[in-house]
Write a protein that holds these residues in place. Sequence first.
Motif: not given
Length: 305
Positions: A53-71
């Motif tokens: 659970y501590k491993k770092k990874f890039t968020i990729q398409s999960v970011s689409k939810t956050i960017i939609l909220a911002m938009a």
Amino acid sequence: MENLLNNIIKLNKKYTNFGQVASYIPELKNANSEDLGICIIDKDNNIHYAGDYKKKFTIQSVSKTIILAMALMDNDWSYVFSKVGMEPSGDPFNSIMKLETDDTKKPCNPMINAGAIVTTSLIKGTTLKEKEERMLAFFRKIAKNDDIKINQAVYESEKLTGDRNRAMAYLLKNDGVINGDVEEILDLYFKQCSIEVDCVDLARIGLLFANYGIDIETGERVISENVSRMVKTFMVTCGMYDASGEFAIKVGIPAKSGVGGGIMASVPRKMGIGVYGPSLDKKGNSIAGIKILEDLSKQLELSIF
């Protein structure tokens, strides 16, 4: 809960052998296909975790939810949806076909690449730097992690190999769906996908959406209830690419996946969940991550349906 999570990880670890890490973005090939982790944060702010659970990874398409909220926070929602649709596409996340064949010319929804490029173009800011700073600040706030940053190597790898996304963006520009400098919009898009997180970050963000935009610790309203509800609805209908219908039936909770191996899930009024497993199925979803969520949903009766 820890025993349950450890058992679920152990039971589903074998499925990592049936998928492959993403390779079309060269830097993502460096992930360990056997990694598998989960974090849950419930409505009482209890944190439970297991595996990697501590491993770092890039968020990729999960970011689409956050960017939609911002938009949606930056613009009137009717304007946003004049540029991007609300319907599942039924096509792969990187499909370009409907941009040519659909009479409206706008992408089907904000969870496919073309739609996400549109929502990225709607983020307010006078310069690319200002938009990037606003975006990072928002990610850090909702994940409660000031150390969140962009993975430069992944960003450069995405930018170097992003010709399909570039083609989509120029089609969208040609049809008047996006405005502004295409390369700047793409740069921000590649950067948002390259933001580095772990399962705890995804669980925190998932909890915020699960709690309809209210910070569970401070009581602050960070995202409006309407925006939070819209984002979760898109997660149900489009969040797992063209496997969203099957996921809704088998798991039954709002979730969004990314080709970095992450899945963020929000169980309304109950919990946020972050899962990591970079071994992907043919549709781009974490193959063992989906199995984990299936088992978790059954055992805790999480389905919203």
